[in-house]
Design a protein around this motif. Structure first.
Motif, PDB file in Angstrom:
ATOM      1  N   VAL A 127       7.746  -8.507  -9.281  1.00 48.01           N
ATOM      2  CA  VAL A 127       7.723  -7.211  -8.606  1.00 48.01           C
ATOM      3  C   VAL A 127       6.899  -6.239  -9.441  1.00 48.01           C
ATOM      4  O   VAL A 127       7.295  -5.891 -10.555  1.00 48.01           O
ATOM      5  N   ASN A 128       5.754  -5.830  -8.907  1.00 53.29           N
ATOM      6  CA  ASN A 128       4.913  -4.797  -9.515  1.00 53.29           C
ATOM      7  C   ASN A 128       4.950  -3.590  -8.585  1.00 53.29           C
ATOM      8  O   ASN A 128       4.047  -3.375  -7.778  1.00 53.29           O
ATOM      9  N   SER A 129       6.005  -2.802  -8.676  1.00 51.05           N
ATOM     10  CA  SER A 129       6.217  -1.753  -7.678  1.00 51.05           C
ATOM     11  C   SER A 129       5.695  -0.390  -8.095  1.00 51.05           C
ATOM     12  O   SER A 129       5.729   0.554  -7.302  1.00 51.05           O
ATOM     13  N   ASN A 148      10.889   3.055  -6.277  1.00 52.19           N
ATOM     14  CA  ASN A 148      10.388   1.693  -6.099  1.00 52.19           C
ATOM     15  C   ASN A 148      11.222   0.677  -6.863  1.00 52.19           C
ATOM     16  O   ASN A 148      10.748   0.030  -7.798  1.00 52.19           O
ATOM     17  N   ASP A 149      12.480   0.529  -6.452  1.00 47.30           N
ATOM     18  CA  ASP A 149      13.360  -0.473  -7.045  1.00 47.30           C
ATOM     19  C   ASP A 149      12.798  -1.873  -6.815  1.00 47.30           C
ATOM     20  O   ASP A 149      11.975  -2.110  -5.925  1.00 47.30           O
ATOM     21  N   ILE A 162       5.181  -9.036  -5.284  1.00 49.53           N
ATOM     22  CA  ILE A 162       5.289  -7.826  -4.467  1.00 49.53           C
ATOM     23  C   ILE A 162       4.582  -6.693  -5.191  1.00 49.53           C
ATOM     24  O   ILE A 162       4.842  -6.446  -6.380  1.00 49.53           O
ATOM     25  N   GLU A 163       3.710  -5.995  -4.469  1.00 51.96           N
ATOM     26  CA  GLU A 163       2.976  -4.879  -5.052  1.00 51.96           C
ATOM     27  C   GLU A 163       3.101  -3.639  -4.177  1.00 51.96           C
ATOM     28  O   GLU A 163       3.094  -3.725  -2.951  1.00 51.96           O
ATOM     29  N   GLN A 222       0.831  -1.207   0.000  1.00 54.01           N
ATOM     30  CA  GLN A 222       0.000   0.000   0.000  1.00 54.01           C
ATOM     31  C   GLN A 222       0.872   1.265   0.000  1.00 54.01           C
ATOM     32  O   GLN A 222       0.594   2.248   0.695  1.00 54.01           O
ATOM     33  N   GLY A 223       1.916   1.216  -0.805  1.00 52.76           N
ATOM     34  CA  GLY A 223       2.931   2.260  -0.769  1.00 52.76           C
ATOM     35  C   GLY A 223       2.462   3.635  -1.176  1.00 52.76           C
ATOM     36  O   GLY A 223       3.107   4.637  -0.851  1.00 52.76           O
ATOM     37  N   GLN A 224       1.347   3.720  -1.877  1.00 52.97           N
ATOM     38  CA  GLN A 224       0.864   5.025  -2.305  1.00 52.97           C
ATOM     39  C   GLN A 224       0.571   5.940  -1.118  1.00 52.97           C
ATOM     40  O   GLN A 224       0.637   7.167  -1.233  1.00 52.97           O
TER      41      GLN A 224
END
Length: 461
Positions: free
Chosen positions: A243-245, A252-253, A220-221, A162-164
């Motif tokens: 990885v869907n960053s 977002n490496d 990974i999202e 939930q990085g947003q």
């Protein structure tokens, strides 16, 4: 550089060009001869055949309950029993920070999601970490371990950061400025205390000073920052992850091994908001204080779908150096869509970094419709900043063999050294570049850069 190594580069370049026959010629060892030995040393950990379901310790897969206590209890029970799997199965499990212990395999089954809480207080107290190459005490990574042996994250499930929700923190502002000052001044690490009241985003997975690591199968999202960040660790396998960053918190490496030894990254798929793979070893004064290289790293059989930087990178935090890095049999922008990736090979450092990057080898990689030059080596990286005195880096012994690129909006190969520290001994051999907009290479402050049997837009390079 040793005379034998220089001779190998020159002679092997002639062989690749078909200008020198191999019979009867005594060559130094091919650098790729080291790869079987590296891979033989890298052995994924194994675990006892015992399962500890998080639901048995009170976890609820309802997408709202905070399951941090249940994860903690399951991991502790697994550890006390001598190790095994902590199993996450069926539904969405919300939690704060998870800390793995030795001999624990966190198994996230297909159809299960660990969704990490958006409240920063869920990632306290502060722990030893690194933030963009400088050691400090900060929020723990969402999935964290320190000084553990035999740890894993496996299964076909999903980790959702939930990085947003962390994106407004940006690049850290005054907290990042303060940390750079502490690093430049050699402030004791114990006094570099951040966390609450500061805005340095945590990584999603970070294992610090760990041995025998396996990360396999998971998706990974939306991480808040870097996705997978092993630090000062060894014997690491990253296999079959996706990885869907994009859409996370920024920077977002995908996978960033830092000061790590014996690393195998294979069969992975990267769709990232920054570098896909970035090999690091510390930043400026603080990185040189630690003085630990990243070394013996093999990347293979992986797909790079999207990145607004590079597919396979070294730096820019490379003050401890990097050596014996290999990448082969990879596909960059296989969908052949425009503006999906910038670089295939991106080696980036600056006059403040120091460190030696020596022995980086690429072969059998295909790429399409790149936004920038497929191969870019720069000692003038504009994103490096200045946190300490000038310490010129050394970059040498780079080989790129059988690279096939169909489309670039800039050059084929760019090498951008320093007058005080020239990039040396770069061989791009048996490679084909077509639809290169500028139709040439751009080389400055470099020596012994050769292009045997390589063509750009149908002409010899």
């Amino acid at each position: 550089m040793s005379g034998s190594r220089r001779d190998f580069l020159k002679v092997s370049g002639l062989v690749a060009a078909g200008l020198l026959a191999t019979p009867g010629v005594a060559l130094a060892a091919d650098p790729w001869d080291a790869v079987p030995g590296i891979l033989a040393r890298i052995k994924p950990p194994t675990f006892p055949d015992r399962d500890f379901l998080v639901t048995a310790y009170g976890a609820k897969p309802d997408g709202s309950t905070d399951n941090a206590a249940a994860f903690r209890k399951a991991i502790q029970a697994c550890t006390e029993a001598g190790g095994g799997r902590v199993v996450v199965r069926g539904g969405v499990f919300v939690t704060g920070g998870i800390t793995l212990q030795s001999n624990v395999n966190l198994f996230v089954d297909k159809g299960a999601t660990i969704r990490f809480h958006t409240d920063p207080k869920k990632y306290l107290p502060v722990v030893p970490t690194r933030w963009q190459g400088i050691e400090c005490l900060n929020y723990q990574a969402f999935l964290y371990a320190n000084n553990a042996t035999n740890i894993a994250v496996t299964g076909a499930g999903t980790l959702d950061g939930q990085g947003q929700t962390w994106k407004p923190w940006g690049g850290g502002g005054g907290s990042w400025t303060q940390l750079q000052k502490w690093g430049a001044d050699n402030t004791p690490v114990a006094q570099r205390r951040l966390g609450e009241g500061h805005k340095l985003r945590p990584n999603l997975i970070q294992f610090v000073e760990c041995t025998n690591i396996l990360i396999s199968g998971i998706t990974i999202e939306r991480p808040p920052m870097w996705s997978v960040h092993p630090v000062k660790s060894r014997n690491i396998t990253v296999s079959g992850i996706t990885v869907n960053s994009r859409g996370g918190g920024g920077n977002n490496d995908g996978v960033d091994p830092e000061c790590c030894t014996d690393v195998h990254i294979t069969d992975c798929t990267f769709n990232t908001g920054d570098d896909c793979i970035a090999i690091k070893s510390g930043r400026d004064v603080d990185g040189r204080r630690v003085n630990m290289p990243s070394q013996n790293i093999v990347v293979e059989n992986s797909t790079f779908v999207f990145s607004n930087r590079g597919a396979i990178c070294i730096g820019s935090e490379a003050s401890g150096g990097a050596r014996n890095v290999y990448a082969r049999n990879c596909r960059v922008n296989p969908a052949n869509a425009a503006d999906q990736l910038w670089y295939v090979v991106f080696i980036k450092t600056s006059k403040y970094r120091g460190g030696t990057i020596d022995g980086v080898h690429f072969r059998d990689i295909t790429a399409n419709k790149l936004t920038k030059s497929p191969v870019f080596i720069t000692l003038n990286y504009s994103g490096s900043g200045n946190s300490g005195p000038v310490s010129n880096p050394t970059v040498r012994n780079i080989t790129v063999d059988r690279l096939t690129v169909a489309g670039s909006k800039e050059y084929a190969v760019e090498v951008d050294g320093l007058a005080a520290s020239k990039v040396s001994d770069v061989v791009v051999s048996s490679s084909t570049f077509t639809a290169i907009s500028r139709g040439a290479n751009k080389i400055s402050n470099a020596q012994n850069v050769t292009f045997p049997n390589t063509k750009i837009n149908g002409k010899p390079a």
